[in-house]
Write an enzyme that holds these catalytic residues in place. Sequence first.
Site, short mmCIF file in Angstrom:
data_model
loop_
_atom_site.label_atom_id
_atom_site.label_comp_id
_atom_site.label_asym_id
_atom_site.label_seq_id
_atom_site.Cartn_x
_atom_site.Cartn_y
_atom_site.Cartn_z
N GLU A 45 0.87 -1.18 0.00
CA GLU A 45 0.00 0.00 0.00
C GLU A 45 0.90 1.22 0.00
OE1 GLU A 45 -2.47 0.64 3.56
OE2 GLU A 45 -3.81 1.84 2.31
N CYS A 254 -6.60 1.14 3.22
CA CYS A 254 -7.50 2.29 3.19
C CYS A 254 -7.40 3.03 1.86
CB CYS A 254 -7.17 3.22 4.34
SG CYS A 254 -7.42 2.45 5.93
N ASN A 378 -12.12 -3.30 1.88
CA ASN A 378 -10.91 -3.48 2.69
C ASN A 378 -11.29 -3.79 4.13
OD1 ASN A 378 -8.18 -3.28 3.65
ND2 ASN A 378 -8.65 -1.19 4.28
N GLU A 379 -11.52 -2.74 4.91
CA GLU A 379 -11.92 -2.99 6.31
C GLU A 379 -13.36 -2.51 6.47
OE1 GLU A 379 -8.87 -1.28 8.81
OE2 GLU A 379 -7.64 -3.08 8.58
O1 AHR Z 1 -1.77 -1.30 7.00
C1 AHR Z 1 -2.13 0.00 7.32
C2 AHR Z 1 -3.63 0.19 7.36
O2 AHR Z 1 -4.17 -0.57 8.39
C3 AHR Z 1 -4.40 -0.24 6.15
O3 AHR Z 1 -4.46 0.73 5.17
C4 AHR Z 1 -5.76 -0.51 6.69
O4 AHR Z 1 -6.43 -1.52 5.97
C5 AHR Z 1 -5.52 -0.87 8.14
O5 AHR Z 1 -6.32 -0.16 8.97
#
Ligand code: AHR
Length: 658
Positions: A45, A254, A378-379
């Site tokens: 990321e 994110c 994602n989350e």
């Molecule tokens: O890995 C860092 C962040 O942690 C990621 O973007 C997110 O998915 C999680 O909250």
Amino acid sequence: MRRLLLLLLILALCLEGAAGAETLVCDAEAPVHEISQTLYGLFFEDINHAADGGLYAEMLQNRSFENEDLTKPSFYQHLTGWQFNTLAKGDGILSLEQADPLNGNNPHYVRIQSGETGYAFQNLGYSASAFRGGLCVEAGGRYDVSVWLRSPQPGGMVEVGLTTKGGTPLSDTVVFTPGESWTKHTGVLAAASQAEDACLTFTLHGAFTLEADMASLMPEDRVGASWPGGGLRRDLVEALKALHPRFLRFPGGCVAEGSWVWDNLYRWKDTVGSVEQRKENWNTWGYMQSCGIGFYEYFCLCEELGALPLPVVGSGVLCQAREPREAPMDEEALAKWTQDVLDLLEFALGDQQTPWGALRCEMGHPAPFDLRYLAIGNENWGDVYFSRYAKIREAVRTAYPGITCVVACGPVAEGSLFSASRSRILRDFREDLSDEHYYMDCGWFLKNTHRYDQYPRDAKVFLGEYAAHEPAAGGRRPNTLYSALCEAAYLTGIERNSDVVALCCYAPLLDRLGMDQWTPDLIGFNGRQVVLTPNYYIQQMFSLSLGKTLIQSQMTDGDGKEIRDTAAGLYHAASVDGDGRMYVKLVNVSGQEKPVRIQIRGKAPEGEGTVTLLAGEKQAVNSLGGEQAAPETFRVSFAGGEAELLLPGFSAAVLTVE
Ligand code: AHR
């Protein structure tokens, strides 16, 4: 060295000296289950300048004057990374312009009306300080430089070279003569000396008007120089390759979901095609993403690493953890987004006759990419998410039945939010990979090595983000050896459950030291050095010794009683591959040395095995200054199918036996 000497005392033939030692019996002829061959991979990321200012070979910051904080836009943001009217080079008027730009996705550029005495401006690269340049250049290094220029009143010249911030030359220079229309000018700079605070300096000679956009500086020696994005930093690619990752999850996190507003959603279509046409976006982590590593480059990187691509697309819900300012997508927006997702699959898998497949071919990759997974969200959690997930998933499965969808199981390891997501997934999306994320303290990882023992075996898990967190010191959570060992202990549990856990990856991956937003991270770096953390070495040791079949292994104490890992601080897993090789993984999270007698049953080896050992002080960390914990390799002798290992306190070992 001290540890090595200790280990050379491995008493393969002195078993009598090992009274009271723990015994680990591994039975090569007692298979338990097949191990997922995609188990270890990477999550990439653009956080901590992992892409821009990191893996992306572009050395200039804000090369296109598009830098703009979505949350508080201002004129000055567009000049981030640049210094104007430097080196006391006469006078001139600087303006930020938008009329008749390079293209609609790249609307800003600078105009300079220079006086007779000339004018200079500089890009400082990714400098953590406004007072110095931040480009690392090597003596003898060669750098590709380019810039788009236009001059409404031609007649002037621009000289470009590497200098210190004060103007002392560090390379030769190239001279560009701009014409009346936008033209890309290119050259190569040869650096004469090494510097860590260099700038790319543009010096205008004569009184004229210059317009400039999309400047670039990349080391000639890079990976993927022919990719439209321009390529990747070689040392970081090598560090990733050395992990032998089976898959690569990207582009977030994110970043993939979009934060606060829909303009922030990561739209893959904005990241493909020629690099000038890509639409930059404000990054959830507080900086601009150039998208020079776009979806095409991510797929190419996967091929470079020998990893399967695992793209993550938004789910129609903005990052739920960040209090979105805009509502989830309605039916109409979701239908359009779903089409974008299907177009992504066509981009990766379609042939030349399809519009998006044709773009991939045009970009330089006629063959389809080996895309098998797609994560949607994602989350995310709750009805609002699952209802949108179901719709996108249905469209994907109908058009591409071979694709395995990945469903988000929320941002936490346990509690009501986790249980609700888990039950919903087991009920409605059982065939999909359930994507779990958790960042917990070291103790949690040790207590939960049996987490997956009770999971139903038919519903597979993707542990998409995890890391053992130490308490923060000085604002940073350190990557200690102890945190790495707790992850190693946990991974023995993952291997024992690798019929359920199909994939797992540490998070986050990369950290530009001094410019980060999140710690701990697997790999640190600056402009020229790479720091491999103890956690990196654990990932590497486990990934390089992935067996095909888990075999029975049991640890007993001196009295022959079975030892449960948590009590003794010793964790283990054993496996065999198809080539007659056995891997025994042992982790000692206690501070005491432990002699362990290893008995191999079934195909008992004779001769020697190889041990890779990571050991050190509990709080050992690796840094730019050096490594306190790095693996060592040595041989161990077997006699009658038995060997003895003296495991130092705070250590992990992988024994490979042919
Ligand atoms: O890995 C860092 C962040 O942690 C990621 O973007 C997110 O998915 C999680 O909250």
